[in-house]
Design a protein around this motif. Structure first.
Motif, PDB file in Angstrom:
ATOM      1  N   ASP A  57       0.693  -1.118  -0.112  1.00 13.15           N
ATOM      2  CA  ASP A  57      -0.061   0.117  -0.034  1.00 13.15           C
ATOM      3  C   ASP A  57       0.683   1.310  -0.030  1.00 13.15           C
ATOM      4  O   ASP A  57       0.562   2.151   0.899  1.00 13.15           O
ATOM      5  CB  ASP A  57      -1.241   0.066   1.286  1.00 13.15           C
ATOM      6  N   PHE A  67      -2.122   7.625   1.753  1.00 17.84           N
ATOM      7  CA  PHE A  67      -1.353   7.475   3.011  1.00 17.84           C
ATOM      8  C   PHE A  67      -0.105   8.448   3.166  1.00 17.84           C
ATOM      9  O   PHE A  67       0.784   8.299   4.044  1.00 17.84           O
ATOM     10  CB  PHE A  67      -0.718   6.037   3.364  1.00 17.84           C
ATOM     11  N   LEU A  98      -5.656   9.415   4.746  1.00 18.52           N
ATOM     12  CA  LEU A  98      -4.866   9.129   5.965  1.00 18.52           C
ATOM     13  C   LEU A  98      -3.490   9.313   5.871  1.00 18.52           C
ATOM     14  O   LEU A  98      -2.534   8.380   6.031  1.00 18.52           O
ATOM     15  CB  LEU A  98      -5.099   7.533   6.021  1.00 18.52           C
ATOM     16  N   ASP A 102      -4.467  -0.624  -1.513  1.00 16.92           N
ATOM     17  CA  ASP A 102      -5.772  -0.293  -1.282  1.00 16.92           C
ATOM     18  C   ASP A 102      -6.592   0.340  -2.360  1.00 16.92           C
ATOM     19  O   ASP A 102      -6.225   1.323  -2.709  1.00 16.92           O
ATOM     20  CB  ASP A 102      -5.932   0.842   0.208  1.00 16.92           C
ATOM     21  N   TRP A 149     -12.416   4.566   9.417  1.00 15.98           N
ATOM     22  CA  TRP A 149     -11.355   5.239   8.840  1.00 15.98           C
ATOM     23  C   TRP A 149     -11.769   6.525   8.074  1.00 15.98           C
ATOM     24  O   TRP A 149     -13.118   6.346   7.358  1.00 15.98           O
ATOM     25  CB  TRP A 149     -10.525   4.552   7.934  1.00 15.98           C
ATOM     26  N   HIS A 184     -10.455   6.748   1.893  1.00 15.48           N
ATOM     27  CA  HIS A 184      -9.106   7.156   1.566  1.00 15.48           C
ATOM     28  C   HIS A 184      -8.702   5.897   0.037  1.00 15.48           C
ATOM     29  O   HIS A 184      -9.431   4.992   0.181  1.00 15.48           O
ATOM     30  CB  HIS A 184      -7.796   6.704   2.544  1.00 15.48           C
ATOM     31  N   HIS A 232     -13.116  -4.328   4.878  1.00 19.93           N
ATOM     32  CA  HIS A 232     -12.060  -3.581   4.931  1.00 19.93           C
ATOM     33  C   HIS A 232     -10.886  -4.557   5.557  1.00 19.93           C
ATOM     34  O   HIS A 232     -10.308  -4.299   6.600  1.00 19.93           O
ATOM     35  CB  HIS A 232     -12.239  -2.369   5.661  1.00 19.93           C
ATOM     36  N   PHE A 238      -6.901  -5.586   6.009  1.00 25.93           N
ATOM     37  CA  PHE A 238      -5.480  -4.841   6.409  1.00 25.93           C
ATOM     38  C   PHE A 238      -4.508  -5.553   5.511  1.00 25.93           C
ATOM     39  O   PHE A 238      -3.844  -5.010   4.629  1.00 25.93           O
ATOM     40  CB  PHE A 238      -5.334  -4.710   7.666  1.00 25.93           C
ATOM     41  N   LEU A 266       3.231   1.055   3.628  1.00 28.93           N
ATOM     42  CA  LEU A 266       2.215   1.895   4.623  1.00 28.93           C
ATOM     43  C   LEU A 266       1.041   0.987   4.917  1.00 28.93           C
ATOM     44  O   LEU A 266       0.539   0.503   4.050  1.00 28.93           O
ATOM     45  CB  LEU A 266       1.932   3.006   3.921  1.00 28.93           C
ATOM     46  N   ALA A 267       0.500   1.076   6.090  1.00 31.43           N
ATOM     47  CA  ALA A 267       1.204   1.647   7.205  1.00 31.43           C
ATOM     48  C   ALA A 267       1.834   0.411   8.047  1.00 31.43           C
ATOM     49  O   ALA A 267       1.276  -0.371   8.108  1.00 31.43           O
ATOM     50  CB  ALA A 267       0.530   2.573   8.005  1.00 31.43           C
ATOM     51  N   PHE A 283      -0.561  -1.044  10.500  1.00 31.41           N
ATOM     52  CA  PHE A 283      -1.704  -1.770  10.001  1.00 31.41           C
ATOM     53  C   PHE A 283      -1.725  -2.805   8.977  1.00 31.41           C
ATOM     54  O   PHE A 283      -1.347  -4.158   9.002  1.00 31.41           O
ATOM     55  CB  PHE A 283      -2.848  -0.790   9.729  1.00 31.41           C
ATOM     56  N   CYS A 284      -1.595  -2.293   7.807  1.00 30.62           N
ATOM     57  CA  CYS A 284      -1.511  -3.161   6.836  1.00 30.62           C
ATOM     58  C   CYS A 284      -0.206  -3.785   6.566  1.00 30.62           C
ATOM     59  O   CYS A 284      -0.110  -4.997   6.276  1.00 30.62           O
ATOM     60  CB  CYS A 284      -1.801  -2.315   5.354  1.00 30.62           C
ATOM     61  N   ILE A 288       1.257   5.049  11.381  1.00 35.71           N
ATOM     62  CA  ILE A 288       0.299   5.942  11.755  1.00 35.71           C
ATOM     63  C   ILE A 288       0.312   6.579  12.877  1.00 35.71           C
ATOM     64  O   ILE A 288       0.329   7.868  13.316  1.00 35.71           O
ATOM     65  CB  ILE A 288      -1.155   5.498  11.769  1.00 35.71           C
TER      66      ILE A 288
HETATM   67  C1  VGL Z   1      -4.276   1.085   6.358  1.00 34.71           C
HETATM   68  C2  VGL Z   1      -5.589   2.041   7.803  1.00 34.71           C
HETATM   69  C3  VGL Z   1      -6.740   1.853   7.180  1.00 34.71           C
HETATM   70  C4  VGL Z   1      -3.112   0.620   5.908  1.00 34.71           C
HETATM   71  C5  VGL Z   1      -5.411   0.926   5.588  1.00 34.71           C
HETATM   72  O1  VGL Z   1      -2.763   0.573   4.586  1.00 34.71           O
HETATM   73  O2  VGL Z   1      -2.020   0.395   6.918  1.00 34.71           O
HETATM   74  N1  VGL Z   1      -4.375   1.741   7.496  1.00 34.71           N
HETATM   75  N2  VGL Z   1      -6.500   1.514   5.871  1.00 34.71           N
END
Ligand code: VGL
Length: 212
Positions: free
Chosen positions: A13, A18, A26, A53, A82, A85, A118, A120, A152-153, A156-157, A182
């Motif tokens: 991502d 991001f 984000l 994403d 969220w 994004h 959603h 990650f 990124l990030a 999370f992902c 983040i």
């Molecule tokens: C992500 C929060 C929401 C990421 C994606 O790519 O880490 N974080 N959506």
């Protein structure tokens, strides 16, 4: 085969949504700086994988109220709110300048298009990890044994992708300088979760490149 032949790298991502280029999405501090280090990381592998994403305009988890960010939605397959994004067709959906185009990677995953899902991690379309995106299978067919991860990030992902790959049996190394987080608190928790799953975390591409 050399180890490089059995090594893939994974840009998770690495998208403008991001970064500060898209402040309403984000923005992750420093996210926009990652292309050169991800490109250097790619030199350590034979097979370069990327993910994006790929969200629609009005998914169930989206809220413009930034106070709700990362708080629970109550939805099992889209667990946190969220800001909108990485909407397909917008600037936030684009990869960082300086990275290859998706079609120039060896494999590429688009995730999060279904409005009620959603995920990650990039290995499954769903949070419950039933519906494979196919990337684990592709890496196995390619004879890949080790995956080096950045993007990124971090909290999370990147974290979830690294843990999914480790659970699938790959040796997984996350390069900290190839990621941005983040928030500090979730980054510390992510580090612990990855280490507990057997993921190795190194600071730099250079130290990895000097290893073999
Ligand atoms: C992500 C929060 C929401 C990421 C994606 O790519 O880490 N974080 N959506």
């Amino acid at each position: 085969m050399t180890m490089k032949n059995k090594t893939a790298t994974f840009d998770v991502d690495a998208q403008k949504g991001f970064t500060n280029i898209c402040p309403k999405e984000l923005p992750v501090p420093g996210g926009e700086t990652l292309a050169p280090v991800l490109n250097a990381m790619a030199d350590l592998g034979r097979f370069r994988v990327g993910s994006k994403d790929a969200h629609g305009p009005a998914p169930a988890w989206a809220s413009a109220d930034r106070a709700l960010m990362a708080t629970p939605t109550g939805l099992a397959e889209a667990p946190l709110y969220w800001p909108s994004h990485c909407v397909v067709g917008t600037e936030g959906f684009e990869l960082l300048d300086g990275l290859p185009k998706p079609q120039d990677y060896q494999a590429f995953v688009f995730k999060g298009l279904e409005p009620g899902l959603h995920p990650f991690g990039a290995c499954y379309h769903d949070v419950s990890e039933r519906l494979s995106t196919g990337v684990i299978e592709v890496l196995k067919v390619e004879g890949i044994e080790r995956v080096i991860v950045g993007g990124l990030a971090f909290d999370f992902c990147v974290k979830d992708t690294a843990i999914q790959l480790a659970k699938a049996g790959f040796e997984v190394i996350v390069v900290r300088e190839a990621c941005r987080a983040i928030a500090d608190e979730s980054a510390a928790a992510a580090t612990q979760a990855m280490l507990a799953a057997g993921v190795e975390i190194v600071e730099t591409v250079k130290e990895l490149s000097e290893r073999n």
